[in-house]
Design an enzyme around this catalytic site. Sequence first.
Site, short mmCIF file in Angstrom:
data_model
loop_
_atom_site.label_atom_id
_atom_site.label_comp_id
_atom_site.label_asym_id
_atom_site.label_seq_id
_atom_site.Cartn_x
_atom_site.Cartn_y
_atom_site.Cartn_z
CG ASP A 57 -0.29 -9.40 -4.98
OD1 ASP A 57 -0.40 -10.19 -4.03
OD2 ASP A 57 -1.24 -9.06 -5.70
CD1 TRP A 96 -2.59 -2.72 -9.49
CD2 TRP A 96 -4.71 -2.40 -10.12
NE1 TRP A 96 -3.36 -2.69 -8.35
CE2 TRP A 96 -4.66 -2.49 -8.71
CE3 TRP A 96 -5.94 -2.20 -10.75
CZ2 TRP A 96 -5.81 -2.39 -7.91
CZ3 TRP A 96 -7.08 -2.10 -9.95
CH2 TRP A 96 -7.01 -2.19 -8.55
CD GLU A 104 -5.33 -4.98 -3.77
OE1 GLU A 104 -4.53 -5.27 -4.69
OE2 GLU A 104 -5.99 -5.84 -3.17
CD GLU A 140 -1.19 -12.47 3.28
OE1 GLU A 140 -1.99 -12.52 2.33
OE2 GLU A 140 -1.11 -11.49 4.06
CD GLU A 164 -10.49 -11.10 -3.92
OE1 GLU A 164 -9.61 -10.31 -4.28
OE2 GLU A 164 -11.37 -10.82 -3.08
CE LYS A 197 -0.59 -10.03 -0.35
NZ LYS A 197 -1.16 -9.75 -1.68
CE LYS A 206 -6.88 -5.72 0.40
NZ LYS A 206 -7.27 -6.47 -0.82
CD GLU A 240 -3.88 -13.25 -7.05
OE1 GLU A 240 -4.23 -12.15 -7.50
OE2 GLU A 240 -3.63 -13.45 -5.84
#
Length: 715
Positions: A383, A561, A309, A405, A185, A378, A305, A411
């Site tokens: 993100d 999103w 999501e 993180e 991923e 994070k 996690k 990405e």
Amino acid sequence: MQYKILVSYIVLFCMLPFGVKADDGYRLWLKYEKVNNTALLNTYRQTFQSYKVGTKSPIINAATSELTRGLKGLLGSDIKETSAGTEGTLLIGTPQNAPFIKSLKLDKQLKTLGNEGFLIQTVTVKGKKCTVIAANKDAGLLYGVFHLLKLVQTHQSVANLSVVSAPKLDVRLLNHWDNLDGTIERGYAGKSIWKWDELPQTVDSRYTDYARANASIGINGTVLNNVNSNPKILTEEYLSKVKALADVFRPYGLKVYLSVSFSAPITIGGLKTADPLDAGVKDWWKKKADEIYKQIPDFGGFLVKANSEGQPGPQDYKRTHADGANMLAEAVKPHNGIIMWRAFVYNSNPTVDRTLQAYDSFKPFDGKFNDNVIVQIKNGPIDFQPREPFSPLFGAMPNTSLMMEFQVTQEYLGFSKHLVFLSTLFEEVLQSDTYAKGKGSTVSNVLQGNYTTGRLTGMAGVSNIGNSRNWCGYTFGQANWYALGRMAWNPDQSSEAIAGDWLKMTFSNEKEFVDPVKKMLMESRENTVDYMTPLGLNHIMAYNTHNGPGPWVDTAAQPNWKSTYYHNASAEGIGFDRSSTGSNAVAQYFPPVRDTYNNIEACPENLLLWFHNVKWTYKTKSGRSLWDELCQHYYAGVEGVRAMQKTWEGAKSHVDAETYADVMEMLKLHEEEAVIWRNSCVLYFQTFSKMPIPAGLEAPDKPLSYYKTLELKYP
């Protein structure tokens, strides 16, 4: 046919710069090419003639194997083990396993170095000069050997060494988002390097090279599987495969961790619930932990996690994140295991600013987590965007162990197609001041535990590694893996120093090469921000794939999103109002930071549209209108990529022809996609501003309708 092949090889050889061999990138920064400076070479040969080592162990065997391998390549001659202490000897050991180290009485220097630190010193023994690598534990010796080899690789003086180094963070990890079917991923360098179908019977030699590379930069752990975890990883079939990997990694100080699904007691355990307060669930996890540690005694622990999501978690049972983490922590505690609980959580409620949700979800539970739980946060509140402010959770949980993180796989930064040196992003975040305890309370200091009572510290990076021959799909992608390890060892290290070392170890020590290419690396991330998300814009990429621009995205599975949710462009202006008159996200920061972000005039312009909705005519610090300033950034980003091509042209004589051509081809693709980003965003936002593109900037060659239907290819 054979004649044609021979001719091809001759042509390729003739294309190479004199003395430069073609390289496929597999060796990463551990190439150990012979030192080409005669004076230095002679000095190194005189200094490192033999080595003397204490009691052998798997880790010491790995260290001495690397030492002999590295010095043979760098010096062009073998270095042998000796039992005598003579001039030109390397003395390697701990006071416990080597009497000759104990006799040097280094206890005071070693006292502060913990289990992984090391010292390298030039000493005189019986009137003869020797070089000492000493540590408290074998792991420190391994790191010390790699550091010594780096000094030689980067052509440093070894005449009078006095190096003392210890990691500032305990847990230093790669997080692999690898799936059991071999896919990755957000991976852009091929398929997973874990060949689950072959393990445990067949163990690929690449696993050893993976461990070597990580040890060379101080990484001491690896999470093998995706945080969107397949519960099968915890079955007996897969645990035997995990054990095989752990056995390969152990001599390199690399612990294995697993991402686990919170609902595993149901999906593979046959229970009817995964409620963390249920006695049967607790017992299932305890037995599973016992099973794992029986096979892998040094297993690191679990990464989780949960309730994010669509992943299951304790909130499914009206329990808290602390309830879930602590239940798992109790299961692994008898084995000295840890739980890394991710703070990446948010819901689909469009009325709640997504940036608020991680803080709101975790701040109330400060001090409620067990001491072997570390909350993994994070770097920013959204993100892994090209630029974000630091997460307000850093500094806001003084009674909880926290870890960083970062994302190494790109990405949101052009995948493995764009040259983006992420170390500058890491440094920007780490040196941000939280003001948690007044000025100087940087994110780095928070991570090091200077302002928390938590006993664990750490940093993780989402891996960019795949089965591509050069590991990362792009030679320059390797620099980000390297930087992650270096920053995890010392979060206060400079990106410039890291870039310089990586270039010297990977390509050449020649100043004519290093200086301009280092400058290129240091500017690369800002170029990317400019042509993607300048002035604090964020999350305007193509839907789902995240490959290319998509500021027009207004349809998604959930409201937060959508790109339009984040940029809020209208005829009046653009940006997300997170000031005290908007979502008030600024309130999650400590006062000096809060006040700076809240004031449109004081807010750093590189985060202006993150915190404020700004009129198109607003006068920026340059004197230009916001619209003109936005355009200037978009165009400057493309010019920056074009400048990188010119820099690389100047590096041609310092690298082999194949590498030169591969990188140049990628830089041309990089330019094409940067232009697409620029044109797409400028044309789209122009539909709201109704203002002309400033004079002197090249007009887009296609209409907006063209860019809206364009799909960028994967690498």
